[in-house]
Write an enzyme that holds these catalytic residues in place. Sequence first.
Site, PDB file in Angstrom:
ATOM      1  N   TYR A 155       0.829  -1.212   0.000  1.00 37.28           N
ATOM      2  CA  TYR A 155       0.000   0.000   0.000  1.00 37.28           C
ATOM      3  C   TYR A 155       0.860   1.258   0.000  1.00 37.28           C
ATOM      4  CZ  TYR A 155      -4.429  -2.264  -0.123  1.00 37.28           C
ATOM      5  OH  TYR A 155      -5.506  -2.985  -0.577  1.00 37.28           O
ATOM      6  N   GLN A 188     -14.865   3.096  -7.776  1.00 42.33           N
ATOM      7  CA  GLN A 188     -14.255   1.950  -7.083  1.00 42.33           C
ATOM      8  C   GLN A 188     -12.816   2.282  -6.704  1.00 42.33           C
ATOM      9  OE1 GLN A 188     -15.398  -1.940  -9.335  1.00 42.33           O
ATOM     10  NE2 GLN A 188     -15.675  -0.271 -10.770  1.00 42.33           N
ATOM     11  N   HIS A 236     -14.949   1.752  -2.427  1.00 38.38           N
ATOM     12  CA  HIS A 236     -13.932   0.840  -1.883  1.00 38.38           C
ATOM     13  C   HIS A 236     -12.978   1.539  -0.919  1.00 38.38           C
ATOM     14  CE1 HIS A 236     -14.501  -2.145  -5.494  1.00 38.38           C
ATOM     15  NE2 HIS A 236     -15.443  -2.264  -4.580  1.00 38.38           N
ATOM     16  N   CYS A 269      -5.426   4.366  20.713  1.00 35.04           N
ATOM     17  CA  CYS A 269      -5.257   3.164  21.548  1.00 35.04           C
ATOM     18  C   CYS A 269      -3.982   2.391  21.250  1.00 35.04           C
ATOM     19  CB  CYS A 269      -6.472   2.255  21.384  1.00 35.04           C
ATOM     20  SG  CYS A 269      -6.457   1.312  19.851  1.00 35.04           S
ATOM     21  N   GLY A 289     -14.082   2.821 -17.534  1.00 33.98           N
ATOM     22  CA  GLY A 289     -12.793   2.245 -17.144  1.00 33.98           C
ATOM     23  C   GLY A 289     -12.840   1.208 -16.052  1.00 33.98           C
ATOM     24  N   THR A 290     -13.806   0.309 -16.118  1.00 38.85           N
ATOM     25  CA  THR A 290     -13.818  -0.811 -15.171  1.00 38.85           C
ATOM     26  C   THR A 290     -14.031  -2.110 -15.927  1.00 38.85           C
ATOM     27  OG1 THR A 290     -14.949  -1.839 -13.274  1.00 38.85           O
ATOM     28  CG2 THR A 290     -16.243  -0.290 -14.580  1.00 38.85           C
TER      29      THR A 290
HETATM   30  C1  BJW Z   1      -9.352   2.037 -19.543  1.00 38.17           C
HETATM   31  C2  BJW Z   1      -8.183   2.781 -19.721  1.00 38.17           C
HETATM   32  C3  BJW Z   1      -8.346   4.088 -20.162  1.00 38.17           C
HETATM   33  C4  BJW Z   1      -7.604   0.851 -18.970  1.00 38.17           C
HETATM   34  N1  BJW Z   1      -9.569   4.562 -20.400  1.00 38.17           N
HETATM   35  N2  BJW Z   1     -10.553   2.519 -19.792  1.00 38.17           N
HETATM   36  C5  BJW Z   1     -21.121 -12.097  -6.467  1.00 38.17           C
HETATM   37  C6  BJW Z   1     -20.671 -12.964  -7.429  1.00 38.17           C
HETATM   38  C7  BJW Z   1     -19.361 -13.422  -7.432  1.00 38.17           C
HETATM   39  C8  BJW Z   1     -18.452 -13.001  -6.467  1.00 38.17           C
HETATM   40  C9  BJW Z   1     -18.882 -12.129  -5.517  1.00 38.17           C
HETATM   41  C10 BJW Z   1     -20.198 -11.681  -5.519  1.00 38.17           C
HETATM   42  N3  BJW Z   1     -20.354 -10.837  -4.479  1.00 38.17           N
HETATM   43  C11 BJW Z   1     -19.170 -10.721  -3.831  1.00 38.17           C
HETATM   44  C12 BJW Z   1     -18.269 -11.495  -4.418  1.00 38.17           C
HETATM   45  C13 BJW Z   1     -16.837 -11.638  -3.998  1.00 38.17           C
HETATM   46  C14 BJW Z   1     -15.971 -10.489  -4.477  1.00 38.17           C
HETATM   47  C15 BJW Z   1     -15.947 -10.464  -6.000  1.00 38.17           C
HETATM   48  O1  BJW Z   1     -16.609  -9.703  -6.659  1.00 38.17           O
HETATM   49  N4  BJW Z   1     -15.134 -11.299  -6.589  1.00 38.17           N
HETATM   50  C16 BJW Z   1     -15.026 -11.328  -8.057  1.00 38.17           C
HETATM   51  C17 BJW Z   1     -13.571 -11.073  -8.461  1.00 38.17           C
HETATM   52  C18 BJW Z   1     -15.601 -12.606  -8.569  1.00 38.17           C
HETATM   53  N5  BJW Z   1     -16.450  -9.209  -3.958  1.00 38.17           N
HETATM   54  C19 BJW Z   1     -16.173  -8.818  -2.733  1.00 38.17           C
HETATM   55  O2  BJW Z   1     -15.525  -9.521  -1.973  1.00 38.17           O
HETATM   56  C20 BJW Z   1     -16.699  -7.456  -2.291  1.00 38.17           C
HETATM   57  N6  BJW Z   1     -17.391  -7.602  -1.063  1.00 38.17           N
HETATM   58  C21 BJW Z   1     -18.679  -7.989  -0.988  1.00 38.17           C
HETATM   59  O3  BJW Z   1     -19.372  -8.119  -1.957  1.00 38.17           O
HETATM   60  O4  BJW Z   1     -19.125  -8.191   0.319  1.00 38.17           O
HETATM   61  C22 BJW Z   1     -20.261  -8.993   0.505  1.00 38.17           C
HETATM   62  C23 BJW Z   1     -19.831 -10.444   0.378  1.00 38.17           C
HETATM   63  C24 BJW Z   1     -18.720 -10.888   1.054  1.00 38.17           C
HETATM   64  C25 BJW Z   1     -18.300 -12.213   0.906  1.00 38.17           C
HETATM   65  C26 BJW Z   1     -19.010 -13.083   0.056  1.00 38.17           C
HETATM   66  C27 BJW Z   1     -20.132 -12.599  -0.618  1.00 38.17           C
HETATM   67  C28 BJW Z   1     -20.539 -11.272  -0.439  1.00 38.17           C
HETATM   68  C29 BJW Z   1     -15.540  -6.505  -2.035  1.00 38.17           C
HETATM   69  C30 BJW Z   1     -14.759  -6.221  -3.251  1.00 38.17           C
HETATM   70  C31 BJW Z   1     -13.571  -5.339  -2.913  1.00 38.17           C
HETATM   71  C32 BJW Z   1     -12.667  -5.124  -4.106  1.00 38.17           C
HETATM   72  N7  BJW Z   1     -11.429  -4.665  -3.647  1.00 38.17           N
HETATM   73  C33 BJW Z   1     -10.440  -4.186  -4.612  1.00 38.17           C
HETATM   74  C34 BJW Z   1      -9.233  -3.683  -3.807  1.00 38.17           C
HETATM   75  C35 BJW Z   1      -9.629  -2.363  -3.121  1.00 38.17           C
HETATM   76  C36 BJW Z   1      -8.540  -1.785  -2.344  1.00 38.17           C
HETATM   77  C37 BJW Z   1      -7.341  -1.469  -3.176  1.00 38.17           C
HETATM   78  O5  BJW Z   1      -7.394  -0.759  -4.195  1.00 38.17           O
HETATM   79  O6  BJW Z   1      -6.296  -1.943  -2.775  1.00 38.17           O
HETATM   80  O7  BJW Z   1     -10.967  -3.128  -5.403  1.00 38.17           O
HETATM   81  S1  BJW Z   1     -10.000  -5.409  -5.831  1.00 38.17           S
HETATM   82  C38 BJW Z   1      -9.840  -4.285  -7.168  1.00 38.17           C
HETATM   83  O8  BJW Z   1     -10.841  -4.550  -8.167  1.00 38.17           O
HETATM   84  C39 BJW Z   1     -10.163  -2.900  -6.579  1.00 38.17           C
HETATM   85  C40 BJW Z   1     -10.977  -2.293  -7.673  1.00 38.17           C
HETATM   86  O9  BJW Z   1     -11.746  -1.224  -7.195  1.00 38.17           O
HETATM   87  C41 BJW Z   1     -11.779  -3.456  -8.194  1.00 38.17           C
HETATM   88  C42 BJW Z   1     -12.327  -3.255  -9.582  1.00 38.17           C
HETATM   89  O10 BJW Z   1     -11.303  -3.124 -10.516  1.00 38.17           O
HETATM   90  P1  BJW Z   1     -11.500  -2.163 -11.775  1.00 38.17           P
HETATM   91  O11 BJW Z   1     -11.608  -0.773 -11.349  1.00 38.17           O
HETATM   92  O12 BJW Z   1     -12.572  -2.696 -12.633  1.00 38.17           O
HETATM   93  O13 BJW Z   1     -10.049  -2.311 -12.470  1.00 38.17           O
HETATM   94  P2  BJW Z   1      -9.569  -3.396 -13.564  1.00 38.17           P
HETATM   95  O14 BJW Z   1      -8.083  -3.353 -13.569  1.00 38.17           O
HETATM   96  O15 BJW Z   1     -10.196  -4.709 -13.358  1.00 38.17           O
HETATM   97  O16 BJW Z   1     -10.120  -2.844 -14.942  1.00 38.17           O
HETATM   98  C43 BJW Z   1      -9.614  -1.662 -15.541  1.00 38.17           C
HETATM   99  C44 BJW Z   1     -10.443  -1.375 -16.772  1.00 38.17           C
HETATM  100  O17 BJW Z   1     -10.044  -0.137 -17.317  1.00 38.17           O
HETATM  101  C45 BJW Z   1     -10.278  -2.422 -17.893  1.00 38.17           C
HETATM  102  O18 BJW Z   1     -11.578  -2.747 -18.378  1.00 38.17           O
HETATM  103  C46 BJW Z   1      -9.491  -1.680 -18.978  1.00 38.17           C
HETATM  104  O19 BJW Z   1      -9.856  -2.085 -20.294  1.00 38.17           O
HETATM  105  C47 BJW Z   1      -9.909  -0.257 -18.726  1.00 38.17           C
HETATM  106  N8  BJW Z   1      -8.953   0.789 -19.113  1.00 38.17           N
HETATM  107  N9  BJW Z   1      -7.100   1.999 -19.411  1.00 38.17           N
HETATM  108  C48 BJW Z   1     -10.648   3.741 -20.230  1.00 38.17           C
HETATM  109  N10 BJW Z   1      -7.250   4.895 -20.380  1.00 38.17           N
HETATM  110 ZN    ZN Z   2      -7.383   2.443  18.060  1.00 40.73          ZN
END
Ligand code: BJW
Ligand code: ZN
Length: 248
Positions: free
Chosen positions: A70, A104, A122, A152, A189-190
């Site tokens: 981080y 996100q 997030h 604490c 961009g997701t």
């Molecule tokens: C461009 C570009 C340019 C590039 N212009 N575009 C239902 C079904 C299945 C699974 C689950 C579900 N519900 C929950 C889950 C589990 C899990 C999940 O979804 N897993 C999947 C991977 C299957 N979800 C969770 O655990 C979430 N919690 C939850 O739902 O709680 C309830 C629960 C708990 C337990 C069980 C069930 C329910 C929490 C998710 C937290 C995600 N955390 C992260 C890290 C955050 C902290 C950090 O940053 O360190 O968040 S992971 C990471 O992915 C980060 C992001 O916000 C997130 C999304 O990524 P994003 O933004 O889409 O990035 P990329 O890299 O994937 O994509 C980039 C895009 O940009 C691409 O498309 C490129 O083409 C494009 N691009 N350049 C325009 N210039």
């Molecule tokens: Zn504390």
Amino acid sequence: MGSDDSLFAKTVEELINAKNPLILTGAGISRESGIPVFRGKEGLWNSHRAEDLATLNAFQKNSELVWEWYNWRKKIVLANQPNRAHHALVKIQSLLKSLPVITQNVDGYHSDAGTKNLIEMHGNIFRTKCMDCSNVSWLRTHESSKPLCDKCRGLLRPDVVWFGEMLDHQVMSEIEKLMKKCDLIVVIGTSGVVYPAAGFAGRVFGKGGSVIEINIEPSIDYAISIEGAAGEVLLSLLQLLESRLDSK
Ligand code: BJW
Ligand code: ZN
């Protein structure tokens, strides 16, 4: 008019005519700022295992490793700044009645650029939460490998949402309110694989709303897709929106 021109014009009309438009952004919008995305060839998950870095279990096993990762990411965010996409979005927002932004991203760039009505679903990489007393505070430096709570002396963690964790209750209820009335969502961009954000577009489409996707590699098959970099596309949309509103 080329096909791109008509897509842009359609998007601008949709934005003007929607009652409750909403923006959802992901890592791609910060790409031009030099912030790494998560997935794909150059993504963070290509060289790091998500389970080792972005879960509570990983933090409990090796908090120093997680903080190192981080801190490395904080350093990149601090060395860079919001880009033309974030700034264009602020201006687009100012031209419309209401345009909430759900991101996100944890880099804080939307807020730095001046985005109003913003939900960082997030969390924020510069915020910390105490593992013991849950006190939330800000830590803008990127040096501390074992930051401790002022209240604490408990161990602090980054106040971000890791895999398997619930989103903040209040954040979820604010999102729920927006989703209920949303009739147009612009997804920028997701990769759309991480829930719950991955379900937003389908929900809007399912109730007859419109979905517009801006991405260098669009993937939502039922969306109006604008293929391109967020900065370039949003600037063009801004210009078109300005001239469309001027001519009224
Ligand atoms: C461009 C570009 C340019 C590039 N212009 N575009 C239902 C079904 C299945 C699974 C689950 C579900 N519900 C929950 C889950 C589990 C899990 C999940 O979804 N897993 C999947 C991977 C299957 N979800 C969770 O655990 C979430 N919690 C939850 O739902 O709680 C309830 C629960 C708990 C337990 C069980 C069930 C329910 C929490 C998710 C937290 C995600 N955390 C992260 C890290 C955050 C902290 C950090 O940053 O360190 O968040 S992971 C990471 O992915 C980060 C992001 O916000 C997130 C999304 O990524 P994003 O933004 O889409 O990035 P990329 O890299 O994937 O994509 C980039 C895009 O940009 C691409 O498309 C490129 O083409 C494009 N691009 N350049 C325009 N210039
Ligand atoms: Zn504390």
